[in-house]
Design a protein around this motif. Structure first.
Motif, PDB file in Angstrom:
ATOM      1  N   LEU A 159       0.838  -1.205   0.000  1.00 14.70           N
ATOM      2  CA  LEU A 159       0.000   0.000   0.000  1.00 14.70           C
ATOM      3  C   LEU A 159       0.869   1.249   0.000  1.00 14.70           C
ATOM      4  CD1 LEU A 159      -2.854  -0.931   2.516  1.00 14.70           C
ATOM      5  CD2 LEU A 159      -2.763  -1.264   0.034  1.00 14.70           C
ATOM      6  N   ASP A 160       0.468   2.213  -0.806  1.00 15.22           N
ATOM      7  CA  ASP A 160       1.208   3.470  -0.890  1.00 15.22           C
ATOM      8  C   ASP A 160       0.245   4.572  -1.300  1.00 15.22           C
ATOM      9  OD1 ASP A 160       3.144   5.418  -1.027  1.00 15.22           O
ATOM     10  OD2 ASP A 160       3.973   4.754  -2.943  1.00 15.22           O
ATOM     11  N   HIS A 161      -0.268   5.296  -0.306  1.00 18.10           N
ATOM     12  CA  HIS A 161      -1.234   6.362  -0.567  1.00 18.10           C
ATOM     13  C   HIS A 161      -1.132   7.384   0.563  1.00 18.10           C
ATOM     14  CE1 HIS A 161      -5.162   8.368  -1.037  1.00 18.10           C
ATOM     15  NE2 HIS A 161      -5.096   7.967  -2.287  1.00 18.10           N
ATOM     16  N   PRO A 162      -1.238   8.684   0.256  1.00 24.80           N
ATOM     17  CA  PRO A 162      -1.083   9.705   1.303  1.00 24.80           C
ATOM     18  C   PRO A 162      -2.142   9.656   2.398  1.00 24.80           C
ATOM     19  CG  PRO A 162      -1.813  10.667  -0.780  1.00 24.80           C
ATOM     20  CD  PRO A 162      -1.392   9.274  -1.081  1.00 24.80           C
ATOM     21  N   CYS A 163      -3.295   9.027   2.127  1.00 25.91           N
ATOM     22  CA  CYS A 163      -4.354   8.956   3.150  1.00 25.91           C
ATOM     23  C   CYS A 163      -4.411   7.594   3.839  1.00 25.91           C
ATOM     24  CB  CYS A 163      -5.715   9.263   2.521  1.00 25.91           C
ATOM     25  SG  CYS A 163      -5.836  10.926   1.834  1.00 25.91           S
ATOM     26  N   VAL A 164      -3.407   6.755   3.592  1.00 26.85           N
ATOM     27  CA  VAL A 164      -3.315   5.446   4.237  1.00 26.85           C
ATOM     28  C   VAL A 164      -1.993   5.376   4.989  1.00 26.85           C
ATOM     29  CG1 VAL A 164      -3.213   2.951   3.867  1.00 26.85           C
ATOM     30  CG2 VAL A 164      -4.744   4.354   2.481  1.00 26.85           C
ATOM     31  N   ALA A 165      -2.021   4.952   6.244  1.00 34.06           N
ATOM     32  CA  ALA A 165      -0.812   4.892   7.055  1.00 34.06           C
ATOM     33  C   ALA A 165       0.202   3.940   6.431  1.00 34.06           C
ATOM     34  CB  ALA A 165      -1.162   4.447   8.477  1.00 34.06           C
ATOM     35  N   LYS A 166       1.474   4.297   6.516  1.00 38.05           N
ATOM     36  CA  LYS A 166       2.545   3.484   5.948  1.00 38.05           C
ATOM     37  C   LYS A 166       2.797   2.265   6.838  1.00 38.05           C
ATOM     38  CE  LYS A 166       6.066   2.379   3.345  1.00 38.05           C
ATOM     39  NZ  LYS A 166       5.848   1.837   1.981  1.00 38.05           N
ATOM     40  N   PHE A 167       2.648   1.084   6.257  1.00 33.86           N
ATOM     41  CA  PHE A 167       2.861  -0.167   6.985  1.00 33.86           C
ATOM     42  C   PHE A 167       4.356  -0.484   7.014  1.00 33.86           C
ATOM     43  CE2 PHE A 167       3.146  -4.883   6.857  1.00 33.86           C
ATOM     44  CZ  PHE A 167       2.591  -5.149   8.099  1.00 33.86           C
ATOM     45  N   LEU A 168       4.899  -0.654   8.226  1.00 27.75           N
ATOM     46  CA  LEU A 168       6.327  -0.893   8.380  1.00 27.75           C
ATOM     47  C   LEU A 168       6.677  -2.361   8.574  1.00 27.75           C
ATOM     48  CD1 LEU A 168       7.331   2.072  10.743  1.00 27.75           C
ATOM     49  CD2 LEU A 168       7.507   1.943   8.244  1.00 27.75           C
ATOM     50  N   GLY A 169       5.820  -3.117   9.237  1.00 25.89           N
ATOM     51  CA  GLY A 169       6.134  -4.519   9.494  1.00 25.89           C
ATOM     52  C   GLY A 169       5.263  -5.083  10.598  1.00 25.89           C
ATOM     53  N   ILE A 170       5.712  -6.209  11.146  1.00 25.09           N
ATOM     54  CA  ILE A 170       4.954  -6.900  12.182  1.00 25.09           C
ATOM     55  C   ILE A 170       5.838  -7.123  13.403  1.00 25.09           C
ATOM     56  CG2 ILE A 170       3.411  -8.046  10.562  1.00 25.09           C
ATOM     57  CD1 ILE A 170       5.151 -10.530  10.772  1.00 25.09           C
ATOM     58  N   HIS A 171       5.192  -7.470  14.498  1.00 25.14           N
ATOM     59  CA  HIS A 171       5.927  -7.772  15.727  1.00 25.14           C
ATOM     60  C   HIS A 171       5.276  -8.966  16.411  1.00 25.14           C
ATOM     61  CE1 HIS A 171       7.918  -7.458  19.568  1.00 25.14           C
ATOM     62  NE2 HIS A 171       6.761  -7.315  20.167  1.00 25.14           N
TER      63      HIS A 171
END
Length: 397
Positions: A159-171
């Motif tokens: 996902l890459d959109h200015p109104c969607v939070a940037k997903f970094l990974g999992i924990h």
């Protein structure tokens, strides 16, 4: 002298039938080999097609899941709203789940929660560069009924959109389902409106516009937001919408005691979802209609029905009648086109609601909507950026 050649001719003559039979068998074998070769070629071609599909699947899976960042516990430090420099030590999913397990919203103030998820701001600590990066963690609560998130993580990774939070990974900590890590400190739209001075005449149309564009992008990626309302829409500290609700369409999970539990925020679910149908894009459109109604009229949907049991609400739900949409829209001089759009989104029949692209085309109308011009500037209800001494928890040890 002629006896030996005669004997050889007799031997050859005796072996001619065997040679003919051997040649016939050889020709039959060659024929079978040719047939087998053709069949093998067809099998090989099918295998190559299958391998090509598998290759693309493995590439997508590898990029989305195998190579996704998996943060370790010591890298994540929970942010303390009472002390901007607070450090809570290792993060554990179970701590958030435990704080939300009583099904109330009066627990840890750092935790922002929806029906099936909880959000908590934190910091990602880089040991090499000795610096912190602002992040927010999303955890699925047990009520969500989620068993695995591999396919969802794969989607979020791209996902890459200015109104969607940037997903970094999992924990992975002590929960079967990993926590999702997104960039930046975020808070719910509800909290932002209550804690920040903002010109609602300008901000409300902007909020709606950014939510719609974010939803339009998620739907284009075959994702839905799910449980869309002011409590789950996330914004950054400047008020820019950064949605964290992207997930795959699925059946909604409900408490077992529907006959005794209050409807609460389940009211934002569409009638079809409440009845047990899969949560798909048109259910987001229904919730979006409720959101538009709430923000433009500065009200709360189903305010008089919140104490109904979930079971009773499901059987009686009438979004337009219960919210008195027609009369309230007329009272604030709402334009006919905006009122019709809200009614269209709230249609109880899922297949009659508009796609989000249609709503996106009408976003510019909200900026000149008369009822939006009547909205007053919001005021502080809580303080920002003020560190106060935290009272130790009685449960801390």
């Amino acid at each position: 002298m002629f006896d030996r050649p005669r004997e050889l001719l007799e031997v050859i003559e005796e072996n001619i039938p065997a040679m003919i039979q051997s040649n016939e068998e050889l020709l039959d074998h060659i024929s079978h080999c040719r047939i087998d070769a053709n069949e093998s070629r067809e099998t090989y071609e099918k295998m190559m097609v299958g391998l090509e599909t598998l290759k693309h699947q493995l590439l997508e899976y590898g990029t989305g899941q195998i190579y996704v960042d998996d943060f370790i516990g010591r890298e994540i430090r929970l942010r303390d709203d009472y002390n901007d420099y607070g450090d809570s030590g290792d993060f554990r999913c179970s701590a958030i789940i435990l704080n939300c397990s009583n099904n109330t919203r009066g627990g840890d103030r750092r935790i922002q929660r929806g029906i099936w998820t909880a959000l908590q701001n934190a910091s990602l600590y880089d040991e090499e560069e000795k610096r912190d990066e602002a992040i927010i963690i999303k955890v699925y609560l047990p009520l969500a009924g989620i068993s695995e998130t591999f396919a969802e993580v794969t989607k979020l990774r791209f996902l890459d959109h200015p109104c969607v939070a940037k997903f970094l990974g999992i924990h992975h900590s002590d929960s079967p389902i990993p926590a999702f890590v997104y960039m930046d400190h975020l808070r719910s739209l509800k909290i932002y409106r209550e804690s920040t001075f903002c010109n609602l005449r300008v901000e409300i149309p902007r909020f709606l516009e950014e939510v719609v564009y974010g939803l339009e992008y998620l739907h284009s990626k075959k994702l839905v937001h799910m449980e869309l309302c002011q409590n789950t829409i996330t914004v950054d500290f400047d008020g820019n919408v950064k949605l964290t609700g992207g997930c795959l369409p699925r059946l909604a999970s409900f408490p077992m005691d529907k006959e005794s539990i209050g409807v609460g925020d389940f009211a934002y679910l569409s009638p079809d979802v409440l009845r047990g149908e899969i949560y798909v894009a048109c259910a987001d459109v229904y919730a979006l209609g409720l959101l538009i109604f709430e923000l433009l009229l500065n009200t709360r949907c189903f305010d008089n029905q919140r104490m109904m049991t979930l079971d009773l609400f499901t059987s009686k739900v009438d979004p337009i009648g219960m919210n008195d949409v027609i009369n309230k829209c007329q009272e604030v001089n709402m334009t006919e086109s905006t009122k019709n759009l809200i009614v269209w989104c709230m249609d109880p029949s899922a297949d009659k609601r508009p796609p989000v692209q249609v709503i996106a085309e009408k976003m510019s109308d909200f900026k000149t909507e008369q009822c939006a011009q009547n909205l007053r500037r919001s005021g502080f209800q809580t303080r920002r950026h003020q560190a106060v001494k935290r009272v130790p928890s009685k449960q801390a040890s």
